[in-house]
Design an enzyme around this catalytic site. Structure first.
Site, PDB file in Angstrom:
ATOM      1  N   SER A 110       0.860  -1.180   0.000  1.00 28.20           N
ATOM      2  CA  SER A 110       0.000   0.000   0.000  1.00 28.20           C
ATOM      3  C   SER A 110       0.895   1.228   0.000  1.00 28.20           C
ATOM      4  CB  SER A 110      -0.854  -0.018   1.270  1.00 28.20           C
ATOM      5  OG  SER A 110      -1.324   1.269   1.547  1.00 28.20           O
ATOM      6  N   SER A 111       0.387   2.321  -0.588  1.00 24.84           N
ATOM      7  CA  SER A 111       1.244   3.518  -0.692  1.00 24.84           C
ATOM      8  C   SER A 111       1.535   4.149   0.669  1.00 24.84           C
ATOM      9  CB  SER A 111       0.609   4.540  -1.636  1.00 24.84           C
ATOM     10  OG  SER A 111      -0.672   4.901  -1.191  1.00 24.84           O
ATOM     11  N   CYS A 112       0.854   3.692   1.740  1.00 25.11           N
ATOM     12  CA  CYS A 112       1.145   4.258   3.069  1.00 25.11           C
ATOM     13  C   CYS A 112       2.464   3.736   3.648  1.00 25.11           C
ATOM     14  CB  CYS A 112       0.002   4.002   4.040  1.00 25.11           C
ATOM     15  SG  CYS A 112      -0.140   2.281   4.481  1.00 25.11           S
ATOM     16  N   TYR A 171      -0.077  -0.571  10.288  1.00 28.38           N
ATOM     17  CA  TYR A 171      -0.378  -1.231   9.007  1.00 28.38           C
ATOM     18  C   TYR A 171       0.819  -1.118   8.064  1.00 28.38           C
ATOM     19  CZ  TYR A 171      -2.863  -2.039   4.559  1.00 28.38           C
ATOM     20  OH  TYR A 171      -3.275  -2.505   3.333  1.00 28.38           O
ATOM     21  N   LYS A 229       3.092  -4.009   6.232  1.00 30.89           N
ATOM     22  CA  LYS A 229       3.254  -4.093   4.775  1.00 30.89           C
ATOM     23  C   LYS A 229       4.736  -4.023   4.382  1.00 30.89           C
ATOM     24  CE  LYS A 229      -0.860  -4.785   3.227  1.00 30.89           C
ATOM     25  NZ  LYS A 229      -1.159  -6.003   2.478  1.00 30.89           N
ATOM     26  N   HIS A 255     -12.667   3.513   3.433  1.00 28.19           N
ATOM     27  CA  HIS A 255     -11.808   4.563   2.885  1.00 28.19           C
ATOM     28  C   HIS A 255     -12.679   5.741   2.436  1.00 28.19           C
ATOM     29  CE1 HIS A 255      -9.032   1.083   2.494  1.00 28.19           C
ATOM     30  NE2 HIS A 255      -8.168   1.992   2.891  1.00 28.19           N
TER      31      HIS A 255
HETATM   32  O1  GFB Z   1      -9.194   7.021   2.546  1.00 29.87           O
HETATM   33  P1  GFB Z   1      -8.811   7.416   3.913  1.00 29.87           P
HETATM   34  O2  GFB Z   1      -9.593   6.852   5.032  1.00 29.87           O
HETATM   35  O3  GFB Z   1      -7.328   7.021   4.188  1.00 29.87           O
HETATM   36  O4  GFB Z   1      -8.878   9.016   4.048  1.00 29.87           O
HETATM   37  P2  GFB Z   1      -5.830   7.537   3.942  1.00 29.87           P
HETATM   38  C1  GFB Z   1      -8.325   9.898   3.100  1.00 29.87           C
HETATM   39  C2  GFB Z   1      -8.612  11.325   3.477  1.00 29.87           C
HETATM   40  O5  GFB Z   1     -10.017  11.571   3.371  1.00 29.87           O
HETATM   41  C3  GFB Z   1      -8.200  11.732   4.893  1.00 29.87           C
HETATM   42  C4  GFB Z   1     -10.474  12.266   4.518  1.00 29.87           C
HETATM   43  O6  GFB Z   1      -7.638  13.018   4.873  1.00 29.87           O
HETATM   44  C5  GFB Z   1      -9.551  11.739   5.626  1.00 29.87           C
HETATM   45  O7  GFB Z   1      -9.557  12.616   6.753  1.00 29.87           O
HETATM   46  N1  GFB Z   1     -11.909  12.006   4.744  1.00 29.87           N
HETATM   47  C6  GFB Z   1     -12.883  12.963   4.707  1.00 29.87           C
HETATM   48  C7  GFB Z   1     -12.497  10.839   5.060  1.00 29.87           C
HETATM   49  N2  GFB Z   1     -14.051  12.429   5.041  1.00 29.87           N
HETATM   50  C8  GFB Z   1     -13.856  11.106   5.262  1.00 29.87           C
HETATM   51  C9  GFB Z   1     -14.728  10.042   5.636  1.00 29.87           C
HETATM   52  O8  GFB Z   1     -15.924  10.199   5.840  1.00 29.87           O
HETATM   53  N3  GFB Z   1     -14.145   8.796   5.745  1.00 29.87           N
HETATM   54  C10 GFB Z   1     -12.809   8.583   5.510  1.00 29.87           C
HETATM   55  N4  GFB Z   1     -12.311   7.332   5.629  1.00 29.87           N
HETATM   56  N5  GFB Z   1     -11.962   9.598   5.193  1.00 29.87           N
HETATM   57  C11 GFB Z   1      -5.477   5.044   4.467  1.00 29.87           C
HETATM   58  C12 GFB Z   1      -4.540   4.357   5.405  1.00 29.87           C
HETATM   59  O9  GFB Z   1      -5.045   6.345   4.537  1.00 29.87           O
HETATM   60  O10 GFB Z   1      -5.375   4.665   3.118  1.00 29.87           O
HETATM   61  C13 GFB Z   1      -4.318   2.953   5.087  1.00 29.87           C
HETATM   62  O11 GFB Z   1      -4.978   4.589   6.726  1.00 29.87           O
HETATM   63  C14 GFB Z   1      -4.163   2.660   3.620  1.00 29.87           C
HETATM   64  O12 GFB Z   1      -3.214   2.483   5.791  1.00 29.87           O
HETATM   65  C15 GFB Z   1      -5.225   3.336   2.803  1.00 29.87           C
HETATM   66  O13 GFB Z   1      -2.902   3.046   3.154  1.00 29.87           O
HETATM   67  C16 GFB Z   1      -5.025   3.186   1.317  1.00 29.87           C
HETATM   68  O14 GFB Z   1      -5.517   7.705   2.493  1.00 29.87           O
HETATM   69  O15 GFB Z   1      -5.537   8.728   4.787  1.00 29.87           O
END
Ligand code: GFB
Length: 321
Positions: A109-111, A138, A142, A181
């Site tokens: 994953s890109s994280c 996580y 990875k 996500h």
């Molecule tokens: O996709 P996401 O949960 O994960 O969130 P990451 C991306 C961005 O969207 C963050 C914002 O800045 C969140 O604060 N966001 C806004 C929201 N509203 C929402 C919402 O209602 N739900 C969610 N989920 N986000 C994950 C990693 O990171 O991405 C994992 O935690 C993994 O390890 C994955 O790499 C691909 O992109 O921040």
């Protein structure tokens, strides 16, 4: 090239990504796929995994299984994320070596990259700085998976290598608001706000982080391309341990939310609750390596979002029937 009758084990085929890989392989005519559900083979159970490999003896393994989730799940279920992912990777990779699997691709994953990696992020940036705290457990798991593949190649000559997909979205995604996500979360929140007639919808963070999004069928296409075009030494001889997969384009979360509002037909206000974390400010992958190999994504973000929203609506309809 992978023979059409080679036995290919897809670990994680019930998930969004594994399911897309299965569909792609089936459509391309691969006829000998194995994809047991977790109730049949629990990948956390070493004994069960070794028994499964001894019985099935797959020739090719696509390791797309793991515990995944969005920013909130990663940040709160931290112990589970590191524990379960370490076990799954160790069990499947070691069993693959013991049963002389001919080729294994591991999905990271890109994280895994440092929080403040220079953009776009080249494969060489791995382990060059501190990780983003919200998903460090996580990411560490990875990174361990990448290093397992690399060192099983170096010590035992195993044809195992890793790929790093950017943020993936699409049909069969998880729409649970606590663990999803951002794309499925925004689709659901905005759809429900419209259905309720709300004038506002509350999203997380500040809306200013940037993310790159790849449609899940494009990821499956990239994986099948790599399965057929490279081997482990092609990766490690370049001085890297994995290949990035993405579009090479990113977008602000606020703009993503506006795009989804347009698709859904929601005309209300978007509010951002900055008590929720933003995560890393930006993680745009440098995809020039896979582009040079001859692969490019084909689904635009607008098209991918429309397909995902259509699928979400049809699933809601099925649930009400
Ligand atoms: O996709 P996401 O949960 O994960 O969130 P990451 C991306 C961005 O969207 C963050 C914002 O800045 C969140 O604060 N966001 C806004 C929201 N509203 C929402 C919402 O209602 N739900 C969610 N989920 N986000 C994950 C990693 O990171 O991405 C994992 O935690 C993994 O390890 C994955 O790499 C691909 O992109 O921040």
């Amino acid at each position: 090239m992978i023979e059409k009758n080679s036995k290919i084990y897809i670990a994680g085929a019930t998930g969004m990504i594994g399911g897309a890989i299965k569909r792609n392989l089936e459509t391309a005519g691969y006829s000998n796929l194995v994809h047991p559900k977790s109730q049949e083979v629990d990948l956390i159970d070493q004994h069960a995994v070794y028994q499964f490999f001894a019985r099935e003896r797959p020739e090719v393994v696509v390791l797309a299984a793991g515990m995944v989730g969005g920013i909130l799940a990663n940040n709160t279920r931290r112990a589970e994320f590191i524990f379960k992912n370490l076990l799954i990777e160790s069990n499947v990779i070691h069993a693959s070596k013991e049963q002389s699997v001919k080729k294994l691709i591991f999905l990271g994953s890109s994280c895994i990259y440092p929080k403040l990696a220079s953009q776009p992020i080249r494969e060489e940036e791995l382990l060059s700085g501190p990780l983003e705290p919200t998903n460090e457990p996580y990411a560490i798991a990875k990174i361990a998976g990448i290093k397992l593949c690399e060192n099983y190649y170096r010590q035992y000559g195993c044809n195992f290598f890793s790929v790093m997909p950017t943020n993936i979205y699409g049909v069969n995604d998880n729409f649970d608001l606590q663990s999803s996500h951002v794309v499925p979360a925004l689709i659901r929140k905005i759809h429900e706000a419209k259905a309720r007639g709300s004038s506002t919808v509350v999203l997380w963070g500040t809306g200013s982080p940037r993310r790159e999004f790849l449609y899940v069928d494009d990821l499956a296409d990239a994986l099948v391309f790599l399965l057929n075009s490279i081997k482990a030494e092609d990766v490690y001889q370049q001085g890297v341990s994995h290949i990035n997969i993405g579009t090479g384009e990113d977008i602000e979360i606020k703009t993503l939310a506006e795009t989804i509002s347009d698709i859904v037909g929601f005309e209300g206000e978007l509010e951002f609750d900055s008590q929720y974390p933003d995560g890393t400010p930006r993680k745009l992958l440098d995809v020039s390596r896979i582009n040079r190999m001859g692969w490019n994504h084909s689904t635009t973000l607008a098209d991918g979002l429309k397909r995902t929203y259509k699928w979400y609506c049809s699933r809601l309809q099925e649930e009400t029937l």
